[in-house]
Design an enzyme around this catalytic site. Sequence first.
Site, PDB file in Angstrom:
ATOM      1  N   LYS A   1       0.834  -1.204   0.000  1.00 46.45           N
ATOM      2  CA  LYS A   1       0.000   0.000   0.000  1.00 46.45           C
ATOM      3  C   LYS A   1       0.872   1.259   0.000  1.00 46.45           C
ATOM      4  CE  LYS A   1      -4.178  -1.915   2.046  1.00 46.45           C
ATOM      5  NZ  LYS A   1      -3.745  -3.317   2.209  1.00 46.45           N
TER       6      LYS A   1
ATOM      7  N   VAL B   1     -19.926  10.543  17.100  1.00 48.49           N
ATOM      8  CA  VAL B   1     -20.809  11.061  18.148  1.00 48.49           C
ATOM      9  C   VAL B   1     -20.545  10.275  19.426  1.00 48.49           C
ATOM     10  CG1 VAL B   1     -23.203  11.385  18.878  1.00 48.49           C
ATOM     11  CG2 VAL B   1     -22.574  11.659  16.456  1.00 48.49           C
TER      12      VAL B   1
ATOM     13  N   ARG C   1     -10.496  20.156  19.172  1.00 45.98           N
ATOM     14  CA  ARG C   1      -9.504  19.750  20.160  1.00 45.98           C
ATOM     15  C   ARG C   1      -9.316  20.844  21.208  1.00 45.98           C
ATOM     16  NH1 ARG C   1      -7.087  15.117  19.473  1.00 45.98           N
ATOM     17  NH2 ARG C   1      -5.300  15.741  20.721  1.00 45.98           N
TER      18      ARG C   1
ATOM     19  N   SER D   1      -2.705  12.366  26.827  1.00 48.03           N
ATOM     20  CA  SER D   1      -1.602  12.979  26.083  1.00 48.03           C
ATOM     21  C   SER D   1      -1.197  14.320  26.704  1.00 48.03           C
ATOM     22  CB  SER D   1      -2.001  13.171  24.620  1.00 48.03           C
ATOM     23  OG  SER D   1      -3.149  13.996  24.546  1.00 48.03           O
TER      24      SER D   1
ATOM     25  N   ASP E   1      -9.089  13.694  31.171  1.00 49.49           N
ATOM     26  CA  ASP E   1      -9.134  12.406  31.855  1.00 49.49           C
ATOM     27  C   ASP E   1      -8.459  12.576  33.211  1.00 49.49           C
ATOM     28  OD1 ASP E   1      -9.579   9.759  32.237  1.00 49.49           O
ATOM     29  OD2 ASP E   1      -8.213   9.038  30.678  1.00 49.49           O
TER      30      ASP E   1
END
EC number: 2.7.7.7
Length: 336
Positions: free
Chosen positions: A71, A102, A148, A179, A191
């Site tokens: 690929k 969603v 974001r 992150s 989080d």
Amino acid sequence: SKRKAPQESLNEGITDFLVELANYERNVNRAIHKYNAYRKAASVIAKYPQKIKSGTEAKKLDGVGAKIAEKIDEFLTTGKLRKLEKIRNDDTSSSINFLTRVTGIGPAAARKFFDEGVRNLEDLKKIEHKLNHHQQIGLKYFEEFEKRIPRSEMQKMEALILKELDIVDPEYIGTICGSYRRGAESSGDIDILLTHPDFTSQSEKQPKLLHAVVDHLESIGFITDTLSKGDTKFMGVCQLQKEKEEEEEESLHRRIDIRLIPKDQYYCGVLYFTGSDIFNKNMRTHALEKGFTLNEYTIRPLGVTGVAGEPLLVDSEKDIFEYIQWKYREPKDRSE
């Protein structure tokens, strides 16, 4: 998280198409092993310091097999990929992929809605009465959740959360993982890992330790919606309030998860939820080589027979690295 951080690398074209193929395999075909294979290849290639000139060159990397190498050759010679063009033009996969963006709609629900004729946001709004509460909130804030969260906003939210935790009870410990903790310039959601000395894996469940924090963050207007609230995990929506009345712009609504973790399992949790996924996998593999089994809860020694012993005492992430004789790595150095 539904959205992955943008990768800046010399081989962005290649990593982008691999991630797109990965999501197609997971969301449309429900083929998680293929998803993992594409993600691994993308991750290895993203870190490769040179511009890849051929599939053969790529194939030397661990995680790039013959099919992916083919690929890459096709992409490098023609600038595109027949398989991807086909997927992008295929209504089924593009609709299902879209629906899974969603929050609250996983691959199975997306397939079900698709079979009922749902193709886009407008169609979803028409069947809003059929959506569960989580999905309704996902629809309500769809545009906002797609954006974001810049690091500067994450820092403001972190400062607010830690300050308010201290007000509820100074004994709480909270860490924003993901992150963000690894230094990312932007995040998909917030989080938070939470613990308290009163809660250990030996003690009774302590849902009130989680709910006290959630209720307090609701009372000051930071948490705006609840998606789900269990004994140890809250999933919801939050929004920074205006600092001054004259600020024109409202902050966007953001997805927030708060997990309550027993104190003795906290640092294994922090390590796990800081990531990255690839780093965690490598660390677990190294732990096994050294005779330990490591997961998001505990690190345990393995006996000769391969049976895991009692969990080891862990008071910091560093302890875990020391047990497996691995040089400590700062969160910012944990991308692989």
